[in-house]
Design a protein around this motif. Sequence first.
Motif, PDB file in Angstrom:
ATOM      1  N   ALA A   1     -22.355   1.276  24.827  1.00 51.16           N
ATOM      2  CA  ALA A   1     -21.831   1.663  23.515  1.00 51.16           C
ATOM      3  C   ALA A   1     -20.353   2.008  23.637  1.00 51.16           C
ATOM      4  O   ALA A   1     -19.895   2.457  24.688  1.00 51.16           O
ATOM      5  N   TYR A   2     -19.634   1.780  22.556  1.00 51.49           N
ATOM      6  CA  TYR A   2     -18.210   2.134  22.463  1.00 51.49           C
ATOM      7  C   TYR A   2     -18.008   2.604  21.029  1.00 51.49           C
ATOM      8  O   TYR A   2     -17.922   1.799  20.120  1.00 51.49           O
ATOM      9  N   ARG A   3     -18.021   3.927  20.840  1.00 50.26           N
ATOM     10  CA  ARG A   3     -17.989   4.494  19.492  1.00 50.26           C
ATOM     11  C   ARG A   3     -16.691   5.240  19.233  1.00 50.26           C
ATOM     12  O   ARG A   3     -16.289   6.084  20.022  1.00 50.26           O
ATOM     13  N   ASP A   4     -16.079   4.966  18.101  1.00 51.75           N
ATOM     14  CA  ASP A   4     -14.900   5.690  17.635  1.00 51.75           C
ATOM     15  C   ASP A   4     -15.404   6.950  16.944  1.00 51.75           C
ATOM     16  O   ASP A   4     -16.008   6.886  15.882  1.00 51.75           O
TER      17      ASP A   4
ATOM     18  N   TYR B   1     -13.559   9.712  25.883  1.00 54.08           N
ATOM     19  CA  TYR B   1     -12.278   9.168  26.328  1.00 54.08           C
ATOM     20  C   TYR B   1     -11.322   9.198  25.148  1.00 54.08           C
ATOM     21  O   TYR B   1     -11.712   8.877  24.021  1.00 54.08           O
ATOM     22  N   ARG B   2     -10.095   9.606  25.391  1.00 53.60           N
ATOM     23  CA  ARG B   2      -9.097   9.628  24.316  1.00 53.60           C
ATOM     24  C   ARG B   2      -8.097   8.498  24.524  1.00 53.60           C
ATOM     25  O   ARG B   2      -7.397   8.459  25.538  1.00 53.60           O
ATOM     26  N   GLU B   3      -8.067   7.589  23.571  1.00 51.63           N
ATOM     27  CA  GLU B   3      -7.078   6.503  23.580  1.00 51.63           C
ATOM     28  C   GLU B   3      -5.841   6.975  22.832  1.00 51.63           C
ATOM     29  O   GLU B   3      -5.943   7.485  21.719  1.00 51.63           O
TER      30      GLU B   3
ATOM     31  N   ARG C   1      -1.538   3.975  26.056  1.00 48.33           N
ATOM     32  CA  ARG C   1      -0.594   4.726  26.897  1.00 48.33           C
ATOM     33  C   ARG C   1      -1.129   5.043  28.289  1.00 48.33           C
ATOM     34  O   ARG C   1      -0.373   5.094  29.237  1.00 48.33           O
ATOM     35  N   GLN C   2      -2.411   5.330  28.408  1.00 51.99           N
ATOM     36  CA  GLN C   2      -2.988   5.687  29.693  1.00 51.99           C
ATOM     37  C   GLN C   2      -3.814   4.516  30.198  1.00 51.99           C
ATOM     38  O   GLN C   2      -3.973   3.540  29.507  1.00 51.99           O
ATOM     39  N   GLY C   3      -4.323   4.633  31.385  1.00 51.47           N
ATOM     40  CA  GLY C   3      -5.084   3.528  31.964  1.00 51.47           C
ATOM     41  C   GLY C   3      -6.460   3.357  31.351  1.00 51.47           C
ATOM     42  O   GLY C   3      -6.778   3.922  30.306  1.00 51.47           O
ATOM     43  N   LEU C   4      -7.264   2.580  32.012  1.00 55.58           N
ATOM     44  CA  LEU C   4      -8.639   2.345  31.572  1.00 55.58           C
ATOM     45  C   LEU C   4      -9.416   3.656  31.577  1.00 55.58           C
ATOM     46  O   LEU C   4      -9.057   4.590  32.305  1.00 55.58           O
ATOM     47  N   PRO C   5     -10.477   3.746  30.800  1.00 56.31           N
ATOM     48  CA  PRO C   5     -11.243   4.987  30.758  1.00 56.31           C
ATOM     49  C   PRO C   5     -11.824   5.354  32.121  1.00 56.31           C
ATOM     50  O   PRO C   5     -12.261   4.473  32.867  1.00 56.31           O
ATOM     51  N   ASP C   6     -11.815   6.650  32.420  1.00 58.76           N
ATOM     52  CA  ASP C   6     -12.424   7.153  33.637  1.00 58.76           C
ATOM     53  C   ASP C   6     -13.924   7.299  33.360  1.00 58.76           C
ATOM     54  O   ASP C   6     -14.361   8.281  32.754  1.00 58.76           O
ATOM     55  N   LEU C   7     -14.680   6.318  33.770  1.00 63.07           N
ATOM     56  CA  LEU C   7     -16.116   6.295  33.494  1.00 63.07           C
ATOM     57  C   LEU C   7     -16.911   7.203  34.419  1.00 63.07           C
ATOM     58  O   LEU C   7     -18.130   7.317  34.296  1.00 63.07           O
ATOM     59  N   TRP C   8     -16.221   7.864  35.334  1.00 63.97           N
ATOM     60  CA  TRP C   8     -16.873   8.736  36.298  1.00 63.97           C
ATOM     61  C   TRP C   8     -16.472  10.191  36.083  1.00 63.97           C
ATOM     62  O   TRP C   8     -16.782  11.047  36.895  1.00 63.97           O
TER      63      TRP C   8
ATOM     64  N   ALA D   1      -4.120   8.058  17.815  1.00 61.40           N
ATOM     65  CA  ALA D   1      -5.027   8.316  18.940  1.00 61.40           C
ATOM     66  C   ALA D   1      -6.452   8.268  18.409  1.00 61.40           C
ATOM     67  O   ALA D   1      -6.692   8.506  17.223  1.00 61.40           O
ATOM     68  N   ARG D   2      -7.377   7.931  19.292  1.00 56.96           N
ATOM     69  CA  ARG D   2      -8.791   7.904  18.924  1.00 56.96           C
ATOM     70  C   ARG D   2      -9.603   8.592  20.007  1.00 56.96           C
ATOM     71  O   ARG D   2      -9.315   8.438  21.194  1.00 56.96           O
ATOM     72  N   LEU D   3     -10.605   9.330  19.585  1.00 54.55           N
ATOM     73  CA  LEU D   3     -11.580   9.888  20.512  1.00 54.55           C
ATOM     74  C   LEU D   3     -12.742   8.902  20.551  1.00 54.55           C
ATOM     75  O   LEU D   3     -13.325   8.580  19.511  1.00 54.55           O
ATOM     76  N   ILE D   4     -13.051   8.440  21.746  1.00 54.44           N
ATOM     77  CA  ILE D   4     -14.069   7.406  21.937  1.00 54.44           C
ATOM     78  C   ILE D   4     -15.197   7.962  22.789  1.00 54.44           C
ATOM     79  O   ILE D   4     -14.962   8.691  23.748  1.00 54.44           O
ATOM     80  N   GLU D   5     -16.425   7.611  22.416  1.00 62.28           N
ATOM     81  CA  GLU D   5     -17.586   7.917  23.255  1.00 62.28           C
ATOM     82  C   GLU D   5     -18.107   6.597  23.803  1.00 62.28           C
ATOM     83  O   GLU D   5     -18.363   5.658  23.036  1.00 62.28           O
ATOM     84  N   ILE D   6     -18.232   6.538  25.125  1.00 62.29           N
ATOM     85  CA  ILE D   6     -18.668   5.316  25.800  1.00 62.29           C
ATOM     86  C   ILE D   6     -20.017   5.571  26.457  1.00 62.29           C
ATOM     87  O   ILE D   6     -20.172   6.542  27.200  1.00 62.29           O
ATOM     88  N   GLY D   7     -20.978   4.714  26.181  1.00 56.55           N
ATOM     89  CA  GLY D   7     -22.266   4.761  26.871  1.00 56.55           C
ATOM     90  C   GLY D   7     -22.137   3.982  28.169  1.00 56.55           C
ATOM     91  O   GLY D   7     -21.729   2.828  28.159  1.00 56.55           O
ATOM     92  N   VAL D   8     -22.470   4.615  29.287  1.00 54.40           N
ATOM     93  CA  VAL D   8     -22.292   4.015  30.613  1.00 54.40           C
ATOM     94  C   VAL D   8     -23.638   3.969  31.329  1.00 54.40           C
ATOM     95  O   VAL D   8     -24.315   4.987  31.449  1.00 54.40           O
TER      96      VAL D   8
END
Length: 136
Positions: free
Chosen positions: A75-78, A110-112, A126-133, A90-97
């Motif tokens: 999942a990738y939810r805004d 994760y904040r884009e 502005r920042q790198g890929l999401p830190d999934l860990w 900026a967006r606050l994102i919730e990622i299902g991993v």
Amino acid sequence: MMRKVMIVLAVLLLALAGCDGKQKNALLAAQNAYASAIRWGEYESAWQRVDPEYREQHPLTELDLERYAQVQISAYRDLDSTVLPDGSPARLIEIGVINRHTQAERSVRYREEWRWDPEKKTWWVRQGLPDLWAGS
């Protein structure tokens, strides 16, 4: 659920009020392309949406790519869209991993933050890929 989507879209539109129409469309296209690349595990493609200055200072390694290959995104939810003090969106994102080995699923927030590049006429994360860990 529909009401929440409408609220998020309204906030995003307000956040983009300072942008001209082409910038708004370009931002939405960039965010959609970035989200799609992350969602489908196309991390090298997503990396191309990251600010070139950040990429130069923090190169993506083969080890990084191997770590990303160990997970699947479900999942990738805004969750929220805001405007930073400098006027950037900026967006606050919730990622299902999902861990591919254990099949354990968890959520990561994760904040884009996005930056307009007037020279290249494009938006960059502005920042790198999401830190999934994060928090693991």
